[in-house]
Motif scaffolding. Sequence first.
Motif, PDB file in Angstrom:
ATOM      1  N   ILE A   1       0.839  -1.195   0.000  1.00 14.08           N
ATOM      2  CA  ILE A   1       0.000   0.000   0.000  1.00 14.08           C
ATOM      3  C   ILE A   1       0.877   1.249   0.000  1.00 14.08           C
ATOM      4  CG2 ILE A   1      -1.741   1.291   1.294  1.00 14.08           C
ATOM      5  CD1 ILE A   1      -2.710  -1.422   2.415  1.00 14.08           C
ATOM      6  N   SER A   2       0.558   2.167  -0.900  1.00  9.76           N
ATOM      7  CA  SER A   2       1.283   3.436  -0.951  1.00  9.76           C
ATOM      8  C   SER A   2       0.302   4.535  -1.315  1.00  9.76           C
ATOM      9  CB  SER A   2       2.404   3.367  -1.988  1.00  9.76           C
ATOM     10  OG  SER A   2       1.856   3.187  -3.281  1.00  9.76           O
ATOM     11  N   ILE A   3       0.723   5.770  -1.131  1.00 10.49           N
ATOM     12  CA  ILE A   3      -0.126   6.900  -1.491  1.00 10.49           C
ATOM     13  C   ILE A   3       0.650   7.854  -2.375  1.00 10.49           C
ATOM     14  CG2 ILE A   3      -1.600   6.810   0.552  1.00 10.49           C
ATOM     15  CD1 ILE A   3       0.140   9.226   1.587  1.00 10.49           C
ATOM     16  N   THR A   4      -0.087   8.694  -3.083  1.00 11.67           N
ATOM     17  CA  THR A   4       0.501   9.756  -3.890  1.00 11.67           C
ATOM     18  C   THR A   4       0.053  11.064  -3.256  1.00 11.67           C
ATOM     19  OG1 THR A   4       0.281   8.341  -5.828  1.00 11.67           O
ATOM     20  CG2 THR A   4       0.697  10.688  -6.229  1.00 11.67           C
ATOM     21  N   PRO A   5       0.915  11.673  -2.426  1.00 21.37           N
ATOM     22  CA  PRO A   5       0.514  12.872  -1.677  1.00 21.37           C
ATOM     23  C   PRO A   5       0.007  14.024  -2.551  1.00 21.37           C
ATOM     24  CG  PRO A   5       2.604  12.049  -0.864  1.00 21.37           C
ATOM     25  CD  PRO A   5       2.275  11.270  -2.101  1.00 21.37           C
ATOM     26  N   GLY A   6       0.564  14.243  -3.729  1.00 21.29           N
ATOM     27  CA  GLY A   6       0.161  15.358  -4.577  1.00 21.29           C
ATOM     28  C   GLY A   6      -1.068  15.093  -5.422  1.00 21.29           C
ATOM     29  N   SER A   7      -1.655  13.914  -5.298  1.00 17.63           N
ATOM     30  CA  SER A   7      -2.805  13.541  -6.117  1.00 17.63           C
ATOM     31  C   SER A   7      -4.031  14.370  -5.739  1.00 17.63           C
ATOM     32  CB  SER A   7      -3.115  12.060  -5.918  1.00 17.63           C
ATOM     33  OG  SER A   7      -4.314  11.708  -6.568  1.00 17.63           O
ATOM     34  N   THR A   8      -4.908  14.578  -6.723  1.00 14.26           N
ATOM     35  CA  THR A   8      -6.168  15.261  -6.438  1.00 14.26           C
ATOM     36  C   THR A   8      -7.139  14.337  -5.715  1.00 14.26           C
ATOM     37  OG1 THR A   8      -7.021  14.660  -8.608  1.00 14.26           O
ATOM     38  CG2 THR A   8      -5.955  16.816  -8.419  1.00 14.26           C
TER      39      THR A   8
ATOM     40  N   ARG B   1      -9.391   7.798  -0.137  1.00 12.40           N
ATOM     41  CA  ARG B   1      -9.895   7.140  -1.338  1.00 12.40           C
ATOM     42  C   ARG B   1      -8.792   6.325  -2.001  1.00 12.40           C
ATOM     43  NH1 ARG B   1     -14.130   5.659  -1.407  1.00 12.40           N
ATOM     44  NH2 ARG B   1     -15.092   5.966  -3.376  1.00 12.40           N
ATOM     45  N   GLN B   2      -7.559   6.857  -1.982  1.00 16.12           N
ATOM     46  CA  GLN B   2      -6.434   6.099  -2.534  1.00 16.12           C
ATOM     47  C   GLN B   2      -6.282   4.782  -1.784  1.00 16.12           C
ATOM     48  OE1 GLN B   2      -2.686   8.253  -3.134  1.00 16.12           O
ATOM     49  NE2 GLN B   2      -3.830  10.174  -3.007  1.00 16.12           N
ATOM     50  N   LEU B   3      -6.387   4.836  -0.463  1.00 20.87           N
ATOM     51  CA  LEU B   3      -6.258   3.623   0.352  1.00 20.87           C
ATOM     52  C   LEU B   3      -7.385   2.635   0.051  1.00 20.87           C
ATOM     53  CD1 LEU B   3      -5.253   5.228   3.773  1.00 20.87           C
ATOM     54  CD2 LEU B   3      -3.759   4.097   2.127  1.00 20.87           C
ATOM     55  N   VAL B   4      -8.609   3.130  -0.033  1.00 19.24           N
ATOM     56  CA  VAL B   4      -9.757   2.263  -0.326  1.00 19.24           C
ATOM     57  C   VAL B   4      -9.554   1.574  -1.669  1.00 19.24           C
ATOM     58  CG1 VAL B   4     -12.230   2.279  -0.917  1.00 19.24           C
ATOM     59  CG2 VAL B   4     -11.426   3.512   1.105  1.00 19.24           C
ATOM     60  N   GLU B   5      -9.203   2.340  -2.690  1.00 18.64           N
ATOM     61  CA  GLU B   5      -9.016   1.766  -4.029  1.00 18.64           C
ATOM     62  C   GLU B   5      -7.885   0.744  -4.053  1.00 18.64           C
ATOM     63  OE1 GLU B   5     -11.022   1.998  -6.700  1.00 18.64           O
ATOM     64  OE2 GLU B   5     -12.301   3.135  -5.342  1.00 18.64           O
ATOM     65  N   GLN B   6      -6.796   1.034  -3.348  1.00 13.31           N
ATOM     66  CA  GLN B   6      -5.677   0.090  -3.354  1.00 13.31           C
ATOM     67  C   GLN B   6      -6.048  -1.224  -2.682  1.00 13.31           C
ATOM     68  OE1 GLN B   6      -1.686   1.449  -2.529  1.00 13.31           O
ATOM     69  NE2 GLN B   6      -2.310   3.532  -3.080  1.00 13.31           N
ATOM     70  N   VAL B   7      -6.751  -1.150  -1.562  1.00 15.31           N
ATOM     71  CA  VAL B   7      -7.151  -2.397  -0.895  1.00 15.31           C
ATOM     72  C   VAL B   7      -8.115  -3.166  -1.791  1.00 15.31           C
ATOM     73  CG1 VAL B   7      -8.348  -3.389   1.103  1.00 15.31           C
ATOM     74  CG2 VAL B   7      -6.684  -1.543   1.440  1.00 15.31           C
TER      75      VAL B   7
END
Length: 135
Positions: A9-16, A21-27
Amino acid sequence: MATQASQLISITPGSTEPIYRQLVEQVRRLVAGGQMAPGDELPSVRELASSLAVNPMTVSKAYGLLEAEGLLARRRGLGMLVAERPRAKAGSSSQAERSALLRPTLERAAREARELELDPDTVLTLFTHILKEQS
């Protein structure tokens, strides 16, 4: 297994797109793609928040949404686990679920291709090439 999940699991801090939501989609993608199976343990809220350097409430919100949709299950003393899914549902809709997860990514790519004024045949050829490269 929670350590392995936290590495996936990772995130893109600069994403809109908001971090939760990034976490939900990745899981969702990890489960749909088979990298996480029913019964697999997720990292604790604190552990994941620390490894991603985000607010624990953000992780808690993502976990709560995934639990509400039935993808995760909370087990007292064990934390969050990937929920058991009925075989009929998982077998019959697995392809449709994975396609639905891919659709937003393809929509963004299509929008960018139009902005770059690329014709559909060029884009499809490039996409096919990339798919074969990664296999």
